[in-house]
Scaffold this active site. Structure first.
Site, PDB file in Angstrom:
ATOM      1  CB  THR A 188      -0.922   0.028   1.226  1.00 57.26           C
ATOM      2  OG1 THR A 188      -0.127  -0.030   2.421  1.00 57.26           O
ATOM      3  CG2 THR A 188      -1.894  -1.150   1.216  1.00 57.26           C
ATOM      4  CB  SER A 203       0.923  -3.838   4.341  1.00 57.22           C
ATOM      5  OG  SER A 203       1.175  -2.522   3.938  1.00 57.22           O
ATOM      6  N   GLY A 204       1.317  -6.210   6.291  1.00 59.71           N
ATOM      7  CA  GLY A 204       0.816  -7.539   6.636  1.00 59.71           C
ATOM      8  C   GLY A 204       1.159  -8.047   8.015  1.00 59.71           C
ATOM      9  CD  GLU A 206      -1.589  -5.221  11.618  1.00 60.47           C
ATOM     10  OE1 GLU A 206      -1.031  -4.493  12.460  1.00 60.47           O
ATOM     11  OE2 GLU A 206      -1.305  -5.192  10.408  1.00 60.47           O
ATOM     12  CD1 TRP A 255       2.771  -1.006   7.329  1.00 58.96           C
ATOM     13  CD2 TRP A 255       1.727   0.880   6.756  1.00 58.96           C
ATOM     14  NE1 TRP A 255       2.103  -0.544   8.444  1.00 58.96           N
ATOM     15  CE2 TRP A 255       1.453   0.604   8.123  1.00 58.96           C
ATOM     16  CE3 TRP A 255       1.169   2.024   6.179  1.00 58.96           C
ATOM     17  CZ2 TRP A 255       0.659   1.440   8.912  1.00 58.96           C
ATOM     18  CZ3 TRP A 255       0.375   2.855   6.967  1.00 58.96           C
ATOM     19  CH2 TRP A 255       0.128   2.547   8.311  1.00 58.96           C
ATOM     20  CG  ASN A 273       2.192  -4.441  14.400  1.00 56.58           C
ATOM     21  OD1 ASN A 273       1.876  -3.797  13.409  1.00 56.58           O
ATOM     22  ND2 ASN A 273       1.813  -5.702  14.566  1.00 56.58           N
ATOM     23  CG  ASP A 315      -0.820  -1.936  16.120  1.00 61.69           C
ATOM     24  OD1 ASP A 315       0.034  -2.387  15.340  1.00 61.69           O
ATOM     25  OD2 ASP A 315      -1.816  -1.295  15.734  1.00 61.69           O
ATOM     26  CG  ASP A 317       2.442  -0.017  13.032  1.00 63.01           C
ATOM     27  OD1 ASP A 317       2.896  -1.147  13.243  1.00 63.01           O
ATOM     28  OD2 ASP A 317       1.360   0.184  12.460  1.00 63.01           O
ATOM     29  NE  ARG A 342      -0.396   2.671  16.235  1.00 59.41           N
ATOM     30  CZ  ARG A 342      -1.006   2.000  15.266  1.00 59.41           C
ATOM     31  NH1 ARG A 342      -0.415   1.830  14.104  1.00 59.41           N
ATOM     32  NH2 ARG A 342      -2.214   1.496  15.449  1.00 59.41           N
TER      33      ARG A 342
END
Length: 572
Positions: A188, A203-204, A206, A255, A273, A315, A317, A342
């Site tokens: 993305t 990305s990915g 999770e 990402w 994360n 999480d 990031d 974050r």
């Protein structure tokens, strides 16, 4: 406000005028054969105001422009000069690029070239992907922009391909598969060109994946290198993972596009994360999650790293933009890399070696008491100890972060960072988790916590880097802004709201000086540039992304539909 009524009153008139133009500027597009932009043009991007060639409006990702035709006094005359539909309902998060009078725009479904002079679409190339792909995308179907280099446009796709298009025609030149989308991988983010290498993230995290950065030959699409953000056996950092297969599903997304220092030949890229969020199965620091990596773009070699949040369980990031700038440290200017993390802390690092120079909270933080400057590690609070013990807590900042992905700006003249931030907490508790291919791998119960009705979640902040103190804070009420910030020498900040307003704020106090309703929510990245001596500001509009789901009730009446708007001053 008067400025708003003036802008809206001239929309129909100006759009009609644009449609009637002869389009002489398209001759530049038809006849120009220069296979640019070149590597030197990319380095000089911020100095040529007719072009926007890199993500962040310069390798340093300051998102700052020296242009000042549009300023505090003239912004009341800012009006749209054209609007182009992007024909997508997924949402717009991209940053357009501009080269030789042509704007290049991407979203999840299309790549589009637009004539700056007239708003005429020159070509549109669709992105083909399996209709089931969106189910394995964590946080909104999106694309954050293209890269340009030597006559080619590069982009990633939702199903994890890297694509090169001919810049002049939109014709596909090559397409290479980076990973299997059915396993939870997607692209993305926008690619980056550094030292002649095309670099893409992934990305990915999770979905129980092991993430990476890739280096490609931009001319042929040949795969040059892969740098996993989770080290393998025999690699430095592998010892920070437990024995077994935890590291194979450790996350570490990449990402958000990295920044680059050509003088040091260092690429700075943030990692995401750790997975799963519940850390019970992965004791240890879990490198290189929630970190910044400084790499050689030719080889992917890691020169140094700094981990913001060891054994990340919230999480946190660290994908967010890594802003390069010169900052006064103990009375001396230092070349630094900065991140509004974050986790609620603002980090300032020595650019050449990653030495920690400052780490202070810029929002309310209760998961840690402070960052130890000797070790560089956060000191976990009693709240974090309770979470590890299985208790439910009120977590500050929430897992949404004190700041999410929408990028901050850095003004080298004021020395301040300007960012959309969030003042929000959530109830947080670990639950058991089991890995299944292509399914969420998180292991938390994350629910809303009560708050005062008059307490705003979203703010625009002006922040001093070394102290992390706010010079000013402007509230945005219940719906956080999910648009990047653009700063200009005209004394303005440009950003957007999820409810559709494109805003110009006073850089000195955050007051709104101008706004325009774009017709859909804004969660994209404004740019500014010149064309034939006239300053333009542009933004993609189209509700989507993770905040659309989080704020579904508040945003239920905001229409979907992607478009790109270009603005300039109404002639006197």
């Amino acid at each position: 406000m008067q400025e708003l009524s003036v802008a809206n009153a001239f929309v129909i008139l100006l759009l009609a005028g644009c449609a009637a133009m002869t389009g002489d500027q398209t001759a530049i597009y038809r006849t120009h054969e220069d296979p640019g932009p070149t590597a030197e043009e990319l380095k000089q991007d911020p100095k040529n105001t007719d072009k926007v060639l890199t993500y962040g409006m310069g390798y340093h990702q300051n998102r700052y422009s020296t242009l000042k035709e549009i300023n505090k006094q003239t912004v009341k005359r800012l009006v749209p000069v054209w609007n182009v539909s992007l024909n997508s309902g997924y949402g717009e998060q991209g940053q357009p690029l501009v080269y030789n009078g042509i704007m290049y725009v991407t979203d999840a479904e299309y790549t589009v070239a637009i004539d700056i002079e007239t708003g005429k679409q020159l070509w549109r190339t669709p992105v083909e992907f399996d209709s089931a792909t969106p189910r394995v995308v964590c946080c909104g179907v999106s694309n954050k922009g293209p890269a340009l280099y030597e006559g080619k446009l590069f982009r990633g796709t939702l199903d994890a391909f890297v694509v090169a298009l001919e810049q002049k025609t939109g014709k596909q030149l090559w397409k290479e598969k980076a990973a299997e989308w059915k396993e939870g991988f997607s692209i993305t983010g926008a690619p980056q060109i550094a030292n002649g290498v095309l670099i893409t993230g992934m990305s990915g995290a999770e979905f129980g994946t092991r993430l990476f950065l890739d280096g490609w030959d931009p001319d042929t699409g040949k795969h040059l290198w892969r740098r996993y953000t989770i080290p393998g056996p025999g690699e430095k950092g592998f010892e920070t993972w437990p024995p077994g297969d935890a590291s194979l599903r450790g996350g570490g997304s990449t990402w958000i596009t990295g920044s680059y220092d050509p003088d040091l030949d260092l690429l700075f890229w943030g990692t995401g994360n750790a997975g799963p969020w519940n850390p019970a199965t992965r004791p240890g620091d879990n490198l290189y999650t929630a970190s910044v990596l400084a790499l050689r773009p030719k080889t992917g070699e890691v020169v140094w790293h700094y981990q913001f949040t060891p054994n990340d369980m919230y999480d946190w990031d660290a994908n967010w933009e890594l802003i390069l700038g010169d900052v006064a440290v103990d009375g001396h200017k230092r070349k630094v890399v900065m991140q509004l993390n974050r986790n609620g802390f603002l980090y300032v690092l020595e650019r050449a070696n990653g030495k920690l120079l400052s780490a202070k909270p810029y929002e309310k933080v209760n998961w840690a008491t402070h960052v130890d400057m000797a070790t560089g590690r956060p000191v976990e609070s009693e709240i974090s100890k309770k979470v590890r013990a299985g208790e439910k807590v009120e977590l500050w900042p929430s897992q949404w972060g004190a700041k999410n992905w929408p990028h901050a700006a850095f003004n080298p003249e004021t020395g301040l960072l300007y960012a959309n931030t969030m003042h929000n907490m959530r109830h947080y508790k670990f639950v058991p988790v089991e890995y299944k291919v292509g399914q969420r791998y998180q292991g938390v119960e994350n629910t809303p916590a009560p708050r005062q009705d008059d307490e705003a979640i979203g703010h625009v902040d002006a922040i001093e880097p070394m102290s992390a103190k706010q010079k000013w804070r402007a509230p945005v009420n219940d719906i956080p802004n999910y648009s990047a910030v653009l700063a200009t020498a005209g004394g303005l900040l440009f950003t957007g709201k999820q409810t559709g307003e494109f805003l110009a704020l006073d850089i000195d106090d955050g007051k709104t000086l101008w706004q325009f309703q774009t017709g859909s929510g804004i969660n994209a990245q404004p740019i500014t540039f010149t064309h034939r001596g006239r300053q333009y500001v542009a933004i993609q509009s189209g509700l989507g992304g993770v905040n659309q789901a989080r704020m579904a009730g508040e945003l239920k009446n905001v229409p979907r539909g992607g478009s790109v708007w270009a603005f300039a001053l109404m002639r006197e």
